[in-house]
Enzyme design. Structure first.
Site, PDB file in Angstrom:
ATOM      1  N   GLN A  92      30.557 -29.875 -35.594  1.00 49.40           N
ATOM      2  CA  GLN A  92      31.003 -31.270 -35.555  1.00 49.40           C
ATOM      3  C   GLN A  92      29.990 -32.042 -34.706  1.00 49.40           C
ATOM      4  O   GLN A  92      30.099 -32.113 -33.489  1.00 49.40           O
ATOM      5  CB  GLN A  92      32.409 -31.354 -34.974  1.00 49.40           C
ATOM      6  CG  GLN A  92      33.442 -30.484 -35.696  1.00 49.40           C
ATOM      7  CD  GLN A  92      33.731 -30.958 -37.107  1.00 49.40           C
ATOM      8  OE1 GLN A  92      34.227 -32.059 -37.329  1.00 49.40           O
ATOM      9  NE2 GLN A  92      33.431 -30.116 -38.085  1.00 49.40           N
ATOM     10  N   ALA A 112      42.143 -37.713 -36.697  1.00 47.85           N
ATOM     11  CA  ALA A 112      41.231 -36.642 -37.122  1.00 47.85           C
ATOM     12  C   ALA A 112      39.810 -37.164 -37.309  1.00 47.85           C
ATOM     13  O   ALA A 112      39.534 -38.361 -37.189  1.00 47.85           O
ATOM     14  CB  ALA A 112      41.753 -36.007 -38.396  1.00 47.85           C
ATOM     15  N   HIS A 113      38.908 -36.226 -37.633  1.00 44.82           N
ATOM     16  CA  HIS A 113      37.485 -36.584 -37.727  1.00 44.82           C
ATOM     17  C   HIS A 113      37.199 -37.548 -38.872  1.00 44.82           C
ATOM     18  O   HIS A 113      37.822 -37.518 -39.921  1.00 44.82           O
ATOM     19  CB  HIS A 113      36.610 -35.338 -37.839  1.00 44.82           C
ATOM     20  CG  HIS A 113      36.945 -34.426 -38.971  1.00 44.82           C
ATOM     21  ND1 HIS A 113      36.376 -33.191 -39.109  1.00 44.82           N
ATOM     22  CD2 HIS A 113      37.769 -34.554 -40.033  1.00 44.82           C
ATOM     23  CE1 HIS A 113      36.828 -32.604 -40.195  1.00 44.82           C
ATOM     24  NE2 HIS A 113      37.680 -33.412 -40.774  1.00 44.82           N
ATOM     25  N   ASN A 114      36.240 -38.452 -38.601  1.00 40.02           N
ATOM     26  CA  ASN A 114      35.735 -39.433 -39.564  1.00 40.02           C
ATOM     27  C   ASN A 114      36.770 -40.478 -39.985  1.00 40.02           C
ATOM     28  O   ASN A 114      36.558 -41.211 -40.947  1.00 40.02           O
ATOM     29  CB  ASN A 114      35.172 -38.740 -40.812  1.00 40.02           C
ATOM     30  CG  ASN A 114      33.938 -37.925 -40.509  1.00 40.02           C
ATOM     31  OD1 ASN A 114      34.048 -36.730 -40.209  1.00 40.02           O
ATOM     32  ND2 ASN A 114      32.772 -38.536 -40.545  1.00 40.02           N
ATOM     33  N   SER A 169      38.913 -38.526 -42.540  1.00 42.42           N
ATOM     34  CA  SER A 169      38.187 -39.422 -43.445  1.00 42.42           C
ATOM     35  C   SER A 169      39.056 -40.504 -44.079  1.00 42.42           C
ATOM     36  O   SER A 169      38.657 -41.119 -45.075  1.00 42.42           O
ATOM     37  CB  SER A 169      37.475 -38.619 -44.548  1.00 42.42           C
ATOM     38  OG  SER A 169      36.547 -37.722 -43.976  1.00 42.42           O
TER      39      SER A 169
END
Length: 358
Positions: free
Chosen positions: A204, A245-247, A265
């Protein structure tokens, strides 16, 4: 601290009725107010409490009839209440003294603005930048290369990982984690040997960007992106125990309540409200000005202005009709059974008549 009612009225830009010379010692709810405090009415269901409140004065709307007590009429009583709270909180808010505590650990090439406060046992890694008047409270960790703006307030036990960017006037409450690894693993097939992992960790290497005037609740977690950035835009407020969460990209002036979760995302538009236990699946877009009701999960793209509830989330009015119909099922089931039996009887008679004709 004492303030004359006429001074409060002037600060609010309101219309005074009654004795403006009385001194107010604080602000409280209409049922709890003491004889020296000011209260407010922002909801019509509390109008009856005007007759019983002990408050010295009441903030009311322009269209509300007073009860003989001194009043301050304003357009928005709730906003006026917030302003009065701020007036009385000014002398209670402890602004930390600037400087670096002897027990703090400061890395190399750290740039601190004017009047920055770094308190006991905080750890500031190399190449960190912190803007003017920001307060870093005890046991905070700020990772290498992170940049934090001015007038920020970071409460104890916050962890901010490396290369994170945080704007001005950002408040981060106890235990929040900013920039931890996103939950990313690549499946590598069926495990055959103990030394072969079934899920391979994806590095990451992205970051987190938090814009100005964001507030992040206690124990909330915001994951760094796999690539690029997880982005929280200006003015957004995150409650306690929220997972981003990521993105993920969250737009401006959103409010996300406790225990909500946004999967990777996903793009949340501006001015979106997500109630407690609400959330969204990954890789979707939720349009501007949408509302997600409590315990609801968005599973597909939704247009701006959506009001959603249920699982999977659907238009709120449709979900209410479904619930209303569901509540009638216990009454409908006996009727259904009766009709089913009647149909079977009619079919049997039709078969008998058909046999007689043959």
């Amino acid at each position: 601290m004492l303030m004359k009612l006429k001074h409060i009225c002037k600060e609010l830009g309101g219309e005074l009725s009654g004795d403006g010379e009385i001194e107010i010692s604080g602000v409280s709810g209409i049922k709890e107010a003491l004889p020296t405090q000011i209260t407010f009415i922002a909801n019509s269901k509390y109008l009856a409490s005007m007759e019983t409140t002990e408050a010295a004065a009441i903030i009311i709307g322009r269209d509300v009839v007073g009860n003989g007590k001194p009043t301050v009429r304003v357009e928005n009583p709730y906003w006026a209440f917030v302003q009065v709270l701020e007036m009385f909180a000014r002398d209670k808010i402890h602004r930390a003294l600037p400087g670096v505590d002897d027990t703090a650990i400061i890395g190399k090439n750290v740039k601190l603005g004017q009047r920055v406060s770094i308190q006991a046992f905080a750890v500031i890694a190399d190449n960190v930048e912190i803007g003017n008047d920001t307060v870093v409270q005890p046991f905070v960790y700020i990772g290498e290369g992170t940049k934090i703006g001015a007038d920020g307030l970071i409460y104890p036990h916050v962890n901010i990982r490396e290369e994170v960017t945080i704007g001005d006037r950002v408040i981060i409450h106890c235990g929040a984690v900013i920039g931890s690894d996103g939950f990313g693993f690549a499946p590598v097939g069926t495990r055959r040997e103990k030394s072969t992992p079934l899920h391979h960790k994806i590095p990451q290497i992205g970051t987190v960007i938090i814009e100005d005037d964001v507030e992040i609740g206690a124990n909330t977690t915001i994951d760094r992106a796999t690539l690029a950035a997880t982005h929280i835009k200006r003015g957004t407020k995150l409650d306690n125990l929220v997972q981003i969460a990521h993105n993920v990209v969250i737009g401006e002036d959103c409010c996300i309540a406790a225990q909500a979760g946004i999967a990777g995302s996903t793009i949340i538009g501006d001015r979106v409200n997500i109630a407690g236990h609400g959330g969204a699946a990954g890789h979707l877009t939720l349009g501007d000005d949408s509302v997600v009701y409590a315990k609801s999960a968005v599973t597909k793209d939704m247009p701006p202005g959506s009001h959603l509830s249920g699982f999977p989330a659907r238009p709120h009015k449709q979900e209410l009709r479904i619930h209303a119909a569901t509540r009638k099922l216990p009454e409908l089931l006996p009727e259904f059974n009766r009709l089913q039996k009647r149909v079977e009887e009619l079919e049997s008679k039709i078969r008998e008549l058909a046999g007689e004709e043959l």
